[in-house]
Motif scaffolding. Structure first.
Motif, PDB file in Angstrom:
ATOM      1  N   GLY A 253     118.532  44.501 -18.672  1.00 24.49           N
ATOM      2  CA  GLY A 253     119.546  44.774 -17.669  1.00 24.49           C
ATOM      3  C   GLY A 253     119.261  46.122 -17.027  1.00 24.49           C
ATOM      4  O   GLY A 253     118.172  46.384 -16.513  1.00 24.49           O
ATOM      5  N   SER A 254     120.232  47.017 -17.067  1.00 22.69           N
ATOM      6  CA  SER A 254     120.070  48.368 -16.529  1.00 22.69           C
ATOM      7  C   SER A 254     119.737  49.375 -17.617  1.00 22.69           C
ATOM      8  O   SER A 254     119.582  50.567 -17.341  1.00 22.69           O
ATOM      9  CB  SER A 254     121.347  48.795 -15.792  1.00 22.69           C
ATOM     10  N   GLN A 255     119.614  48.912 -18.859  1.00 23.71           N
ATOM     11  CA  GLN A 255     119.378  49.808 -19.988  1.00 23.71           C
ATOM     12  C   GLN A 255     117.925  49.707 -20.464  1.00 23.71           C
ATOM     13  O   GLN A 255     117.233  48.726 -20.204  1.00 23.71           O
ATOM     14  CB  GLN A 255     120.327  49.461 -21.147  1.00 23.71           C
ATOM     15  N   LEU A 256     117.499  50.763 -21.147  1.00 20.13           N
ATOM     16  CA  LEU A 256     116.180  50.787 -21.766  1.00 20.13           C
ATOM     17  C   LEU A 256     116.321  50.619 -23.268  1.00 20.13           C
ATOM     18  O   LEU A 256     117.272  51.121 -23.872  1.00 20.13           O
ATOM     19  CB  LEU A 256     115.461  52.107 -21.462  1.00 20.13           C
TER      20      LEU A 256
ATOM     21  N   ASN B  76     118.561  62.355 -20.984  1.00 16.50           N
ATOM     22  CA  ASN B  76     118.552  61.293 -19.981  1.00 16.50           C
ATOM     23  C   ASN B  76     117.120  60.778 -19.874  1.00 16.50           C
ATOM     24  O   ASN B  76     116.191  61.538 -19.613  1.00 16.50           O
ATOM     25  CB  ASN B  76     119.032  61.816 -18.620  1.00 16.50           C
ATOM     26  N   VAL B  77     116.930  59.480 -20.101  1.00 18.57           N
ATOM     27  CA  VAL B  77     115.582  58.884 -20.096  1.00 18.57           C
ATOM     28  C   VAL B  77     115.349  58.173 -18.770  1.00 18.57           C
ATOM     29  O   VAL B  77     116.205  57.430 -18.286  1.00 18.57           O
ATOM     30  CB  VAL B  77     115.415  57.896 -21.272  1.00 18.57           C
TER      31      VAL B  77
END
Length: 460
Positions: free
Chosen positions: A40-43, A63-64
């Motif tokens: 999704g929008s996550q790592l 913040n990655v």
């Protein structure tokens, strides 16, 4: 002495907390399985979990983000760095947490922590057919679907020969007096003789029976030719892959191509090596331009066959765990490690090194490795018969057989219809009634009784 070390660690961690708390750290990484993947929008991934564990120990916010040019970091001819190393040098990121190999060139421009993964160089290639089980190598030229198709064709042809022998008046002239030559057992024995390229008499006398027999012989000869040609290819392919177990074997052959990621640390190792075998490998890759832009492309080419992808063993192990068709060579050269990169003189390096060592001693790094390198290989049977012929490959041969069987049955019915019309004309009866009577004699109980009686008389 231990008390002094404890005080040093506490003071370092305290200084770290004040430094880290001042701002949110910007961490750059690269999208590569299983280190950093998008959901999704996550790592998520190994490196994302590693950063999370480090932040819990050292108490920093972060913040990655993914590196803009999707590169690890290499210096161009003008001395400028790209990739994650470039972002660290330019001050666009505070840390680079990724499968970043420690090299002498990178150490001159950035500081790197103690390694969190140890690895080396190896290569992967596609498994040969039947590399896992040699007991059924005789079946390897054909896929399972193909063997099922051959069995169905065998049964249908035997049944068709039996029906033609019953229907055609030239094969069974008088059901009440003559013995039926093509019984069901003899029909299958006849077509089995064709498969072994041996005749099994008696042979068909009618045109319909000869058409069916000729089509089956053509089918059998072409099928056997395809089997033996592919069997030889499978054996050659198996011996070819079995002989490539080291980098020297790879350099001494020219059957399959090989390459690595362009401008990566692996390419630089072969380029700068003084080992004659490794120099030949580099010259081959330069001559053939067999470099790939990403590891994913190299893995894909290895799965397609005739290509060996050279990379770091820890990443290749993941590819082998996920793709059943691949196998990794046991030889591992040029031991290396992955570390976290930070700007020169950064106070973060010492604290990160201590935290990584603590994670290693507590077994957390092993737990992360087992979590993200767990084997998800499914459908291992796909390796068997990857080069095997499938029914689609010989669809023309099966269509020819089906057409021949249909024509043979049609000719047998026409032969019986012609006889029925002739008898109806002589006896001044209806053609349908004569045809019905013929079919009843040939397939009804009366015909079978007459055949048994004739057989008994013949034996007497």
């Amino acid at each position: 002495m231990r008390a002094v070390l404890a005080l040093v660690c506490v003071s370092a961690l305290t200084a770290w907390s004040h430094t880290a708390g001042a701002k949110e750290l910007s961490i750059t990484t690269i999208k590569e399985d299983p280190y950093a993947m998008t959901r999704g929008s996550q790592l998520e991934g190994y490196c994302i979990d590693l950063v999370s564990e480090l932040s819990k120990k050292l108490g920093f916010k972060y913040n990655v983000h993914l590196v803009k040019d999707s590169r690890y970091g290499a210096m161009d001819s003008s001395g400028n760095w790209n990739g994650m190393i470039g972002e660290i040098i330019k001050g666009e990121a505070d840390l680079a947490v990724a499968p970043l190999t420690v090299t002498a060139v990178r150490e001159r421009f950035v500081d790197m922590t103690t390694p969190f993964i140890q690895t080396g160089l190896s290569f992967i290639l596609r498994k040969s057919a039947d590399s896992e089980d040699h007991s059924f190598s005789l079946l390897s030229p054909f896929s399972t679907e193909m063997w099922v198709g051959v069995l169905v064709a065998f049964l249908l042809t035997g049944l068709c020969v039996f029906l033609v022998g019953r229907i055609s008046p030239m094969e069974w002239a008088d059901p009440e007096a003559d013995e039926h030559s093509f019984t069901l057992l003899h029909s299958f024995w006849y077509i089995t003789g064709a498969l072994t390229l041996q005749g099994a008499g008696p042979h068909p006398k009618a045109l319909s029976g000869r058409v069916v027999g000729a089509i089956w012989w053509i089918f059998a000869v072409l099928l056997l030719a395809c089997y033996f040609v592919n069997f030889n290819s499978v054996l050659h392919n198996k011996s070819k892959h079995a002989s490539i177990t080291s980098f020297e074997d790879l350099a001494n052959q020219d059957v399959i191509d090989y390459g690595t990621v362009e401008n990566g640390s692996t390419m630089l190792f072969f380029k700068n090596s003084n080992n004659p075998v490794y120099r030949r490998i580099h010259q081959h890759m330069e001559r053939k331009k067999s470099y790939v832009s990403t590891m994913q492309e190299g893995v894909r080419l290895a799965q397609e066959g005739r290509f060996a992808f050279i990379g770091e063993a820890v990443s290749l192990d993941l590819a082998v765990a996920r793709y059943c068709r691949l196998t990794r060579a046991q030889e591992v050269i040029s031991m290396r490690s992955y570390s976290i990169a930070a700007p020169r003189g950064s106070p973060l390096v010492k604290n990160l090194t201590i935290a990584i060592l603590q994670l290693s001693e507590s077994g957390e790094l092993i737990h992360l490795r087992e979590k993200w390198w767990a084997s998800s290989c499914v459908g291992s049977d796909e390796t068997h018969g990857s080069d095997a012929l499938k029914p689609y490959d010989l669809r023309g041969l099966f269509l020819l057989l089906g057409l021949g069987l249909g024509v043979g049955l049609l000719l047998a019915l026409l032969e019986l219809l012609s006889r029925a019309r002739s008898r109806a004309k002589d006896g001044k009866k209806s053609c349908c009634s004569v045809l019905s009577s013929e079919l009843h004699q040939r397939f009804g109980s009366g015909g079978e009784g007459a055949e048994q009686e004739s057989s008994d008389k013949s034996k007497a």
